[in-house]
Structure formats: C-alpha cells, structure tokens
Design a protein around this motif. Structure first.
Motif, PDB file in Angstrom:
ATOM      1  N   TYR A 116       0.343   9.350  11.810  1.00 28.05           N
ATOM      2  CA  TYR A 116       0.003  10.024  10.591  1.00 28.05           C
ATOM      3  C   TYR A 116      -0.268  11.482  10.421  1.00 28.05           C
ATOM      4  CZ  TYR A 116      -0.102   4.799   9.178  1.00 28.05           C
ATOM      5  OH  TYR A 116      -0.091   3.520   9.255  1.00 28.05           O
TER       6      TYR A 116
ATOM      7  N   HIS B 129       4.796   0.135   0.726  1.00 26.74           N
ATOM      8  CA  HIS B 129       5.279  -0.950   1.779  1.00 26.74           C
ATOM      9  C   HIS B 129       4.241  -1.906   1.998  1.00 26.74           C
ATOM     10  CE1 HIS B 129       4.816   0.970   5.889  1.00 26.74           C
ATOM     11  NE2 HIS B 129       3.835   0.937   5.179  1.00 26.74           N
TER      12      HIS B 129
ATOM     13  N   HIS C 131       0.415   5.641   1.234  1.00 21.80           N
ATOM     14  CA  HIS C 131      -0.026   6.443   2.284  1.00 21.80           C
ATOM     15  C   HIS C 131      -0.914   7.724   2.070  1.00 21.80           C
ATOM     16  CE1 HIS C 131       2.399   3.393   4.270  1.00 21.80           C
ATOM     17  NE2 HIS C 131       1.656   3.827   5.457  1.00 21.80           N
TER      18      HIS C 131
ATOM     19  N   HIS D 126       0.787  -1.317  -0.063  1.00 24.85           N
ATOM     20  CA  HIS D 126      -0.049   0.027  -0.022  1.00 24.85           C
ATOM     21  C   HIS D 126       1.099   1.345   0.071  1.00 24.85           C
ATOM     22  CE1 HIS D 126       0.877  -0.852   4.294  1.00 24.85           C
ATOM     23  NE2 HIS D 126       0.878   0.445   4.401  1.00 24.85           N
TER      24      HIS D 126
END
Ligand SMILES: [Fe+2]
Length: 151
Positions: free
Chosen positions: A118, A102, A56, A54
């Motif tokens: 995040y 990653h 981010h 995926h």
C-alpha cells in the motif's frame, strides 16, 4: 525507495509455515515491512472468510496471491456490483479509489495467503454496511507476527 527494494528482495526468502492457526471465517493481517509512504502486509485467509466492501482511503494497493486462491468482487461507490474475478496463485491485482471499491473473499476449503503493498500506508478505510446501506470509517488492526512465519 531503497527500503522498498530491500523489503521486496527479502520477500523471496519467506517460508510460510503450513499452519497460521487460522480458523474458518477468520482472517489475519500482519505488517511485514514499512517505509516512508508505503507498507507491505501479509494477509492470511481462513476458508469462508471475507472482507467487507471497502475503499482504500486514497491509498494505492497491489496484491499478489502467494498461497491458495481468493475471489475479488469489484464494485463502484454506490456500491453497484460490477465483476467477480478469481485471484489464483501467483495472480497480481491492483486497486485504488478511482477504480472503485472491492471485497475479497476466500470461498475455498483451503487457507489462502496474500501479500499487499500500500502506498501511502493505510490505517483506516470506509467500509460498506450491507444492512444499513451506509459507509462508515473503520480502523484497521494488525495482528502480531506470533512466530507464525519466518523469513
Ligand atoms: Fe482492499
């Protein structure tokens, strides 16, 4: 950023109970704290659990391993496999889309727990379907606290 400093200071007091009622292959995502432009998540990883590959979605992500061990596989956008690294207890790691994509894996026999910061908050991201070889957007779902850990 006062909210962030406060949240981080309370993290030192988290006592994680031994059981998160987590099954083999299962992972859970708990929102621990959030503020304007950031969120802190606690993720629990059963043995043999893993994320898909995926990105981010423009968010910067910091991870710290606070129980057990995980493995991070790093890819570029194609995705072409680049490196695999052990994220042992206490390890910090960082990723954003300029670095690549990653996949996080728990190939070990014990449960692992990681803390994620995040910025900005992330509610969906692009995941790679290894069968169709295509990227698709996926919403991220949080579990409730369920009394599984106390602070
Ligand atoms: Fe990630």
């Amino acid at each position: 950023m006062n909210e962030l400093a406060l949240a981080l200071s309370t993290l030192k007091e988290i006592k994680i109970e031994e059981s998160f009622n987590i099954q083999e292959g299962e992972r859970k995502r708990y929102k621990y704290a959030e503020g304007k432009g950031w969120e802190i998540l606690l993720m629990v990883w059963g043995n043999n659990s893993q994320t898909p590959i995926h990105d981010h979605n423009g968010s910067k992500g910091w991870i710290r391993i606070i129980k057990g061990n995980l493995v991070e596989r790093c890819f570029d956008k194609n995705p072409i496999y680049q490196i695999e690294k052990l994220l042992g207890l206490g390890t910090d790691s960082y990723i954003d889309d300029s670095i690549g994509t990653h996949q996080i894996v728990n190939p070990f026999q014990s449960v692992a727990v990681s803390l994620h910061l995040y910025s900005p908050s992330i509610c969906n991201c692009n995941v790679y379907d290894e069968n169709s070889k295509k990227w698709q957007i996926q919403n991220l779902v949080n579990h409730s606290f369920e009394g599984n850990f106390v602070k």
